[in-house]
Scaffold this motif. Structure first.
Motif, PDB file in Angstrom:
ATOM      1  N   PRO A  36       0.868  -1.196  -0.072  1.00 50.88           N
ATOM      2  CA  PRO A  36      -0.005   0.011  -0.022  1.00 50.88           C
ATOM      3  C   PRO A  36       0.873   1.179  -0.103  1.00 50.88           C
ATOM      4  N   GLY A  38      -0.587   4.551   0.172  1.00 50.63           N
ATOM      5  CA  GLY A  38      -1.511   5.640   0.656  1.00 50.63           C
ATOM      6  C   GLY A  38      -2.509   6.250  -0.363  1.00 50.63           C
ATOM      7  N   TYR A  39      -3.327   6.988   0.018  1.00 45.89           N
ATOM      8  CA  TYR A  39      -4.433   7.560  -0.736  1.00 45.89           C
ATOM      9  C   TYR A  39      -4.004   8.913  -1.475  1.00 45.89           C
ATOM     10  N   LEU A  41      -5.836  12.478  -2.134  1.00 46.34           N
ATOM     11  CA  LEU A  41      -6.991  13.426  -1.716  1.00 46.34           C
ATOM     12  C   LEU A  41      -7.127  14.594  -2.819  1.00 46.34           C
ATOM     13  N   GLY A  71      -0.906  13.783  -1.522  1.00 48.65           N
ATOM     14  CA  GLY A  71      -0.169  13.060  -2.588  1.00 48.65           C
ATOM     15  C   GLY A  71       0.361  13.512  -3.733  1.00 48.65           C
ATOM     16  N   PHE A 176      -5.193   3.046  -7.115  1.00 44.93           N
ATOM     17  CA  PHE A 176      -4.905   4.058  -6.062  1.00 44.93           C
ATOM     18  C   PHE A 176      -6.305   4.156  -5.486  1.00 44.93           C
ATOM     19  N   THR A 177      -6.390   4.600  -4.101  1.00 35.20           N
ATOM     20  CA  THR A 177      -7.478   5.012  -3.515  1.00 35.20           C
ATOM     21  C   THR A 177      -7.525   6.552  -3.475  1.00 35.20           C
ATOM     22  N   ALA A 178      -8.508   6.975  -3.848  1.00 33.21           N
ATOM     23  CA  ALA A 178      -8.633   8.418  -4.070  1.00 33.21           C
ATOM     24  C   ALA A 178     -10.041   9.054  -3.293  1.00 33.21           C
ATOM     25  N   LEU A 179      -9.863  10.269  -2.549  1.00 29.92           N
ATOM     26  CA  LEU A 179     -11.140  10.745  -1.807  1.00 29.92           C
ATOM     27  C   LEU A 179     -11.073  12.138  -2.261  1.00 29.92           C
TER      28      LEU A 179
END
Length: 569
Positions: A36, A38-39, A41, A71, A176-179
């Motif tokens: 991982p 990280g995400y 933002l 990021g 990717f994790t995106a918020l």
């Protein structure tokens, strides 16, 4: 693709520089291994001014739909590698990140000259995604090239190489994790989110937080800071005024620190962040009116900090104190805080320039020599600035700084502390730089030369070899043959003297008494004796026991530094 088209942009609340190549390498390695990372933002763009595009190419969309809040370093680095695009680095120069990959074992490295010659490596993995070749074509081409250089590969080796290259190729599909922050959230709230996130992760300093506020509330001010710093790196191409100098290449956060000290008389930045947000220290509440009031103070202070006349007049104070270039600066903090004191004296208290120039030159000399701002710089600076509060006349300002310097450099300091500090082998010691400054102020020539030390230290003279070199008076090889093996003892500051490089080469590793016979034949006795005295060499030094010589010369070097300082008074 979104970055390439300009749909994703970078708001100006971010630190401007990309990671070092080693960190980019580690990021790619983590992605390759499925770790991982990280995400991301994002903030959905609500027509915010001051966003930057990533990379140096022109984008299809002028206004990005999404602004990255957290990021940025990861996204900028990956964009540079996947697209093979240059980015703006810490020195404000456009450069390309080249990461190498060894398919045989899946190892990532920062590319260098040796790797580029090694057929086992793909020296720049950007070509994997920018060449337009299919993964199969890339695998076959690499295997053919490797076999041509190393010989035929086994079937198993080919399978491993093919598998690892396929995994590398597929990094472009890494999930990717995106918020996303909705566009109705205000710029100030986004700035606070950014500060909170980073204060919990990679530690930002208080200057970073204040730069964040500048990006939100005074975009032009941050641009002015960055422009000033960018232009300090290169000499101007014409005779136009420029921040360029030989002492320091300042960063925006460093100049911000000067503005805070000058404008608010504060050394601690933590409290200033809250003040600039509009906090009333008495009621513990925030208001836009208070914020605007504090930003007005900052704007006026920064205008003086970036004033080129102020900047170069201050730097001339350092030159007048015997310092010639960044090679003689061991404490940039001492330099920055000295600039703040210069501005306070010049702008606020109207100290005459001929008085201020000498005073600030001595202030820097003392601050660096004594290590005044090396332990807890903000605490010490806060204390120093507190002494200036309430002063109204030039005479009071001068007397206050004089008293601080006097309390720092006592007789015990000159006769006991300083000789002990000279019992060091540190190559960038402040006492060594003070010694060079002192011999420059005392108009001393280099040992065995008619040329002045100050002229040979001139940074404007560019040559393949240094004009001035540090010479072992008792050469290392000779000391080792004599049984002295401790490098800390061999490289004592007292065992060095400034020589022109041809003399240093000629002396080589001869016994001191042998090469001194040659010098006594070449140089008139009275001239040589004056040179030896100017460099703190005791009479008959070349035949003294080594450790006795060190002790005697340390005392004399301390006297030279003291005399150089007294010239400034």
């Amino acid at each position: 693709t979104f970055v390439e088209m300009g749909d994703i942009g970078l708001p100006d609340i971010q630190r401007p520089f990309v990671w070092p190549a080693t960190k980019v390498r580690d990021l790619l390695d983590s992605m390759y291994r499925g770790f991982p990372i990280g995400y991301l933002l994002f903030w959905k763009n609500a027509n915010v001014n001051g966003m930057k595009q990533i990379g140096t190419k022109e984008k299809g969309h002028k206004v990005p739909a999404l602004l990255i809040v957290d990021g940025q370093q990861r996204l900028t680095s990956l964009y540079a590698v996947f697209q093979g695009q240059p980015i703006i680095g810490e020195n404000y120069q456009s450069s390309k990140i080249e990461i190498a990959f060894r398919p045989r074992d899946g190892k990532f490295e920062v590319s260098d000259a040796a790797i580029k010659k090694d057929a086992e490596f793909i020296s720049d993995i950007s070509l994997i995604w920018t060449s337009g070749k299919s993964s199969r074509k890339l695998v076959n081409d690499f295997i053919d090239k490797l076999e041509e250089a190393k010989g035929e590969l086994s079937h198993d080796d080919q399978e491993i190489i093919g598998h690892n290259l396929d995994r590398l190729f597929d990094l472009k599909n890494f999930p990717f994790t995106a918020l996303e922050i909705v566009p109705t959230v205000s710029e100030e709230e986004v700035a606070d989110i950014f500060v909170r996130i980073n204060s919990q992760g990679v530690k930002l300093n208080q200057a970073d937080f204040i730069l964040t506020l500048l990006s939100v509330f005074w975009e032009e001010g941050r641009k002015e800071l960055e422009s000033f710093c960018r232009h300090s790196y290169e000499p101007p191409k014409s005779n136009t005024p420029s921040p360029f100098n030989y002492f320091i290449k300042p960063s925006p956060d460093q100049l911000l620190r000067v503005s805070i000290a000058f404008g608010f008389l504060r050394g601690r930045l933590k409290s200033v962040y809250q003040i600039l947000r509009g906090k009333d220290v008495e009621t513990d509440t925030y208001s836009p009116e208070k914020r605007d009031e504090q930003f007005t103070i900052l704007k006026e202070a920064q205008a003086e900090v970036l004033n080129l006349t102020n900047w170069h007049q201050f730097l001339s104070c350092l030159a007048g104190a015997g310092f010639r270039s960044s090679g003689m600066i061991s404490s940039e903090m001492a330099l920055l805080y000295s600039y703040a004191f210069y501005l306070i004296g010049r702008v606020q208290l109207k100290v005459p320039e001929h008085v201020l120039s000498k005073l600030i030159g001595r202030w820097f000399f003392v601050s660096q020599l004594s290590g005044r701002y090396t332990g807890s710089p903000e605490t010490i600076m806060d204390s120093d600035l507190n002494r200036l509060k309430g002063l109204t006349t030039p005479e009071e300002f001068v007397a206050t700084l004089e008293q601080i310097m006097k309390s720092s450099l006592t007789d015990d300091y000159w006769t006991v502390t300083l000789p002990n500090e000279l019992a060091s082998s540190a190559s960038r010691s402040p006492v060594l730089f003070a010694y060079y400054a002192a011999v420059s102020l005392l108009d001393a020539p280099a040992l065995f030369s008619h040329k002045k030390v100050r002229d040979l230290l001139d940074p404007a003279i560019q040559s393949k070899k240094r004009m001035l070199e540090r010479h072992h008076l008792f050469p290392r090889a000779w000391l080792e043959r004599s049984g002295v093996m401790d490098m800390k003892l061999i490289n004592q500051l007292a065992n060095f003297a400034p020589l022109e490089w041809p003399d240093n080469i000629e002396i080589s590793d001869e016994c001191p008494s042998d090469y001194m016979k040659m010098m006594r034949d070449r140089i008139k006795p009275d001239v040589l004796a004056a040179q030896e005295k100017a460099h703190g060499l005791p009479e008959g030094w070349d035949t003294m026991p080594y450790e006795e010589f060190l002790t005697e010369r340390q005392k004399r070097m301390a006297d030279i530094i003291r005399h150089g300082y007294e010239v400034l008074t």
